[in-house]
Design a protein around this motif. Structure first.
Motif, PDB file in Angstrom:
ATOM      1  N   GLY A 101      31.853 -10.648  10.594  1.00 34.22           N
ATOM      2  CA  GLY A 101      31.678 -12.062  10.931  1.00 34.22           C
ATOM      3  C   GLY A 101      31.634 -12.287  12.436  1.00 34.22           C
ATOM      4  N   TYR A 102      32.508 -11.594  13.165  1.00 33.57           N
ATOM      5  CA  TYR A 102      32.493 -11.727  14.630  1.00 33.57           C
ATOM      6  C   TYR A 102      31.172 -11.220  15.212  1.00 33.57           C
ATOM      7  CZ  TYR A 102      37.564 -12.286  14.042  1.00 33.57           C
ATOM      8  OH  TYR A 102      38.804 -12.711  13.661  1.00 33.57           O
ATOM      9  N   VAL A 103      30.724 -10.064  14.707  1.00 32.04           N
ATOM     10  CA  VAL A 103      29.470  -9.504  15.228  1.00 32.04           C
ATOM     11  C   VAL A 103      28.293 -10.408  14.902  1.00 32.04           C
ATOM     12  CG1 VAL A 103      27.902  -7.546  15.070  1.00 32.04           C
ATOM     13  CG2 VAL A 103      30.370  -7.151  15.115  1.00 32.04           C
ATOM     14  N   GLN A 104      28.266 -10.926  13.684  1.00 27.22           N
ATOM     15  CA  GLN A 104      27.181 -11.827  13.293  1.00 27.22           C
ATOM     16  C   GLN A 104      27.169 -13.084  14.148  1.00 27.22           C
ATOM     17  OE1 GLN A 104      24.813 -11.299  11.127  1.00 27.22           O
ATOM     18  NE2 GLN A 104      23.890 -13.362  11.188  1.00 27.22           N
ATOM     19  N   ALA A 105      28.349 -13.613  14.419  1.00 26.56           N
ATOM     20  CA  ALA A 105      28.417 -14.807  15.270  1.00 26.56           C
ATOM     21  C   ALA A 105      27.904 -14.499  16.677  1.00 26.56           C
ATOM     22  CB  ALA A 105      29.847 -15.323  15.326  1.00 26.56           C
ATOM     23  N   GLY A 106      28.227 -13.310  17.210  1.00 28.37           N
ATOM     24  CA  GLY A 106      27.779 -12.964  18.562  1.00 28.37           C
ATOM     25  C   GLY A 106      26.274 -12.809  18.664  1.00 28.37           C
ATOM     26  N   ILE A 107      25.670 -12.092  17.693  1.00 24.39           N
ATOM     27  CA  ILE A 107      24.224 -11.897  17.783  1.00 24.39           C
ATOM     28  C   ILE A 107      23.465 -13.165  17.392  1.00 24.39           C
ATOM     29  CG2 ILE A 107      24.451  -9.438  17.369  1.00 24.39           C
ATOM     30  CD1 ILE A 107      23.585  -9.883  14.504  1.00 24.39           C
ATOM     31  N   THR A 108      24.117 -14.075  16.698  1.00 24.31           N
ATOM     32  CA  THR A 108      23.457 -15.346  16.371  1.00 24.31           C
ATOM     33  C   THR A 108      23.432 -16.265  17.588  1.00 24.31           C
ATOM     34  OG1 THR A 108      24.162 -15.183  14.062  1.00 24.31           O
ATOM     35  CG2 THR A 108      23.537 -17.359  14.843  1.00 24.31           C
ATOM     36  N   LEU A 109      24.442 -16.198  18.421  1.00 23.28           N
ATOM     37  CA  LEU A 109      24.503 -17.088  19.576  1.00 23.28           C
ATOM     38  C   LEU A 109      23.411 -16.774  20.600  1.00 23.28           C
ATOM     39  CD1 LEU A 109      28.361 -17.362  20.160  1.00 23.28           C
ATOM     40  CD2 LEU A 109      26.807 -19.132  19.289  1.00 23.28           C
ATOM     41  N   ILE A 110      22.965 -15.528  20.677  1.00 22.65           N
ATOM     42  CA  ILE A 110      21.949 -15.180  21.684  1.00 22.65           C
ATOM     43  C   ILE A 110      20.626 -15.901  21.415  1.00 22.65           C
ATOM     44  CG2 ILE A 110      20.613 -13.287  22.668  1.00 22.65           C
ATOM     45  CD1 ILE A 110      23.015 -11.468  22.115  1.00 22.65           C
ATOM     46  N   PRO A 111      19.987 -15.762  20.239  1.00 27.90           N
ATOM     47  CA  PRO A 111      18.749 -16.514  20.011  1.00 27.90           C
ATOM     48  C   PRO A 111      18.978 -18.015  19.933  1.00 27.90           C
ATOM     49  CG  PRO A 111      19.412 -15.416  17.997  1.00 27.90           C
ATOM     50  CD  PRO A 111      20.301 -14.913  19.069  1.00 27.90           C
ATOM     51  N   THR A 112      20.189 -18.425  19.550  1.00 31.58           N
ATOM     52  CA  THR A 112      20.463 -19.864  19.475  1.00 31.58           C
ATOM     53  C   THR A 112      20.441 -20.484  20.865  1.00 31.58           C
ATOM     54  OG1 THR A 112      21.822 -19.523  17.504  1.00 31.58           O
ATOM     55  CG2 THR A 112      22.108 -21.588  18.684  1.00 31.58           C
ATOM     56  N   ILE A 113      20.996 -19.786  21.842  1.00 27.37           N
ATOM     57  CA  ILE A 113      20.984 -20.311  23.214  1.00 27.37           C
ATOM     58  C   ILE A 113      19.555 -20.380  23.755  1.00 27.37           C
ATOM     59  CG2 ILE A 113      21.709 -19.819  25.584  1.00 27.37           C
ATOM     60  CD1 ILE A 113      24.293 -18.627  24.410  1.00 27.37           C
ATOM     61  N   LEU A 114      18.750 -19.343  23.465  1.00 31.62           N
ATOM     62  CA  LEU A 114      17.353 -19.367  23.911  1.00 31.62           C
ATOM     63  C   LEU A 114      16.583 -20.508  23.238  1.00 31.62           C
ATOM     64  CD1 LEU A 114      16.590 -15.523  23.849  1.00 31.62           C
ATOM     65  CD2 LEU A 114      17.154 -16.969  25.832  1.00 31.62           C
ATOM     66  N   MET A 115      16.819 -20.715  21.976  1.00 30.62           N
ATOM     67  CA  MET A 115      16.165 -21.819  21.282  1.00 30.62           C
ATOM     68  C   MET A 115      16.642 -23.156  21.817  1.00 30.62           C
ATOM     69  SD  MET A 115      16.143 -22.687  17.221  1.00 30.62           S
ATOM     70  CE  MET A 115      14.758 -21.663  16.763  1.00 30.62           C
ATOM     71  N   LEU A 116      17.903 -23.252  22.147  1.00 27.36           N
ATOM     72  CA  LEU A 116      18.442 -24.499  22.689  1.00 27.36           C
ATOM     73  C   LEU A 116      17.782 -24.857  24.012  1.00 27.36           C
ATOM     74  CD1 LEU A 116      20.528 -26.791  22.601  1.00 27.36           C
ATOM     75  CD2 LEU A 116      22.169 -25.229  23.672  1.00 27.36           C
ATOM     76  N   ILE A 117      17.533 -23.855  24.819  1.00 30.68           N
ATOM     77  CA  ILE A 117      16.859 -24.119  26.107  1.00 30.68           C
ATOM     78  C   ILE A 117      15.441 -24.628  25.871  1.00 30.68           C
ATOM     79  CG2 ILE A 117      15.982 -23.026  28.195  1.00 30.68           C
ATOM     80  CD1 ILE A 117      18.358 -21.102  28.056  1.00 30.68           C
ATOM     81  N   GLY A 118      14.737 -23.989  24.928  1.00 30.77           N
ATOM     82  CA  GLY A 118      13.369 -24.421  24.648  1.00 30.77           C
ATOM     83  C   GLY A 118      13.321 -25.813  24.063  1.00 30.77           C
ATOM     84  N   VAL A 119      14.234 -26.127  23.149  1.00 28.17           N
ATOM     85  CA  VAL A 119      14.245 -27.470  22.550  1.00 28.17           C
ATOM     86  C   VAL A 119      14.646 -28.503  23.582  1.00 28.17           C
ATOM     87  CG1 VAL A 119      15.386 -28.907  20.810  1.00 28.17           C
ATOM     88  CG2 VAL A 119      14.704 -26.580  20.237  1.00 28.17           C
ATOM     89  N   ALA A 120      15.584 -28.178  24.484  1.00 27.82           N
ATOM     90  CA  ALA A 120      16.008 -29.136  25.499  1.00 27.82           C
ATOM     91  C   ALA A 120      14.887 -29.449  26.483  1.00 27.82           C
ATOM     92  CB  ALA A 120      17.222 -28.584  26.243  1.00 27.82           C
ATOM     93  N   GLN A 121      13.989 -28.503  26.740  1.00 30.51           N
ATOM     94  CA  GLN A 121      12.868 -28.744  27.647  1.00 30.51           C
ATOM     95  C   GLN A 121      11.767 -29.568  26.983  1.00 30.51           C
ATOM     96  OE1 GLN A 121      11.634 -24.889  28.998  1.00 30.51           O
ATOM     97  NE2 GLN A 121      13.385 -24.635  30.401  1.00 30.51           N
ATOM     98  N   GLY A 122      11.824 -29.689  25.653  1.00 31.03           N
ATOM     99  CA  GLY A 122      10.852 -30.517  24.946  1.00 31.03           C
ATOM    100  C   GLY A 122       9.457 -29.957  24.976  1.00 31.03           C
ATOM    101  N   THR A 123       9.291 -28.641  24.855  1.00 31.48           N
ATOM    102  CA  THR A 123       7.975 -28.021  24.905  1.00 31.48           C
ATOM    103  C   THR A 123       7.191 -28.216  23.613  1.00 31.48           C
ATOM    104  OG1 THR A 123       8.991 -25.953  24.167  1.00 31.48           O
ATOM    105  CG2 THR A 123       8.748 -26.287  26.531  1.00 31.48           C
ATOM    106  N   SER A 124       7.825 -28.701  22.553  1.00 31.80           N
ATOM    107  CA  SER A 124       7.147 -28.920  21.282  1.00 31.80           C
ATOM    108  C   SER A 124       6.983 -30.408  21.034  1.00 31.80           C
ATOM    109  CB  SER A 124       7.942 -28.284  20.130  1.00 31.80           C
ATOM    110  OG  SER A 124       8.141 -26.900  20.369  1.00 31.80           O
TER     111      SER A 124
END
Length: 233
Positions: A101-124
């Motif tokens: 569970g800890y490992v899954q949470a860690g590797i999930t946060l990496i793409p989530t942060i990248l997606m958060l940056i893209g969504v915050a910039q409003g590129t879509s």
């Protein structure tokens, strides 16, 4: 020889038959109407025999006090660990489920942060942005539940948070597989699109492996016994 006065011939002793006075009851002959006493060692007739010395007849035998009776079915099996008097040691499956569970949470946060940056910039566009925010929030919630659930199950307090976090992660993985399979080429090289779809689906499947294993371990019988033994302690 003259007979005494009033005595007939053949009589002696003043009118009584020869041989003396008549016998009264209790003298030589038993009195009529009374049972004869039996010889020594034989039961008297007309009276019930008393049972032999021991347990009275008609009453069940009682066991001696202070001594447990042996069961006719042999020794009883030992109680399972969940009904024992104290907590049992934490099995390795719980530790493995929490670590995954800890490992899954860690590797999930990496793409989530990248997606958060893209969504915050409003590129879509507007609809994609709303959907992007929904996915970001779902992945953040799933990661938080996995971390909290790992701490909870390691302490023997429960497994609900870990199960919920694994379920959220699996739902997100299924969403990405469906989205990747629905992508069309739209004038782009079909082979390139298919390769991209395969990569996305492979990553989604990879992300689904650890929460699946963690979910199975959290629902296992060893985890159930451990958590039940920890209740009230």
């Amino acid at each position: 020889m003259t007979q005494p006065y009033g005595q007939e011939p053949g009589q002696q002793g003043g009118g009584y038959p020869q041989g003396g006075y008549p016998q009264t009851p209790g003298q030589g002959q038993p009195a009529q109407g009374y049972p004869q006493s039996p010889p020594y060692g034989q039961p008297a007739q007309g009276y019930p025999q008393s049972p032999a010395y021991g347990q009275p007849q008609g009453y069940p035998q009682t066991p001696a006090q202070g001594y447990p009776q042996a069961s006719p079915y042999g020794s009883m099996p030992a109680a399972p660990p969940e009904y024992s008097s104290g907590p049992i040691p934490r099995p390795g499956t719980i530790t493995a489920a929490a670590v995954l569970g800890y490992v899954q949470a860690g590797i999930t946060l990496i793409p989530t942060i990248l997606m958060l940056i893209g969504v915050a910039q409003g590129t879509s566009n507007g609809g994609d942005v709303a959907l992007g925010w929904l996915i970001v929030v779902a992945q953040l919630v799933g990661a938080a539940l996995l971390i909290a659930g790992g701490v909870q199950i390691m302490g023997g307090k429960g497994r609900a948070l870990l199960i919920a976090g694994a379920a959220v992660e699996l739902a997100v993985c299924v969403y990405w597989i469906i989205q990747a399979a629905a992508v069309e080429s739209e004038g782009i090289d079909a082979d390139l699109v298919d390769a991209g779809k395969g990569v996305i689906i492979g990553i989604a499947i990879f992300f689904a492996i650890m929460p699946t294993i963690s979910l199975v371990m959290a629902l296992g019988s060893n985890t159930t016994q451990f958590l039940q033994s920890r209740r009230g302690h």
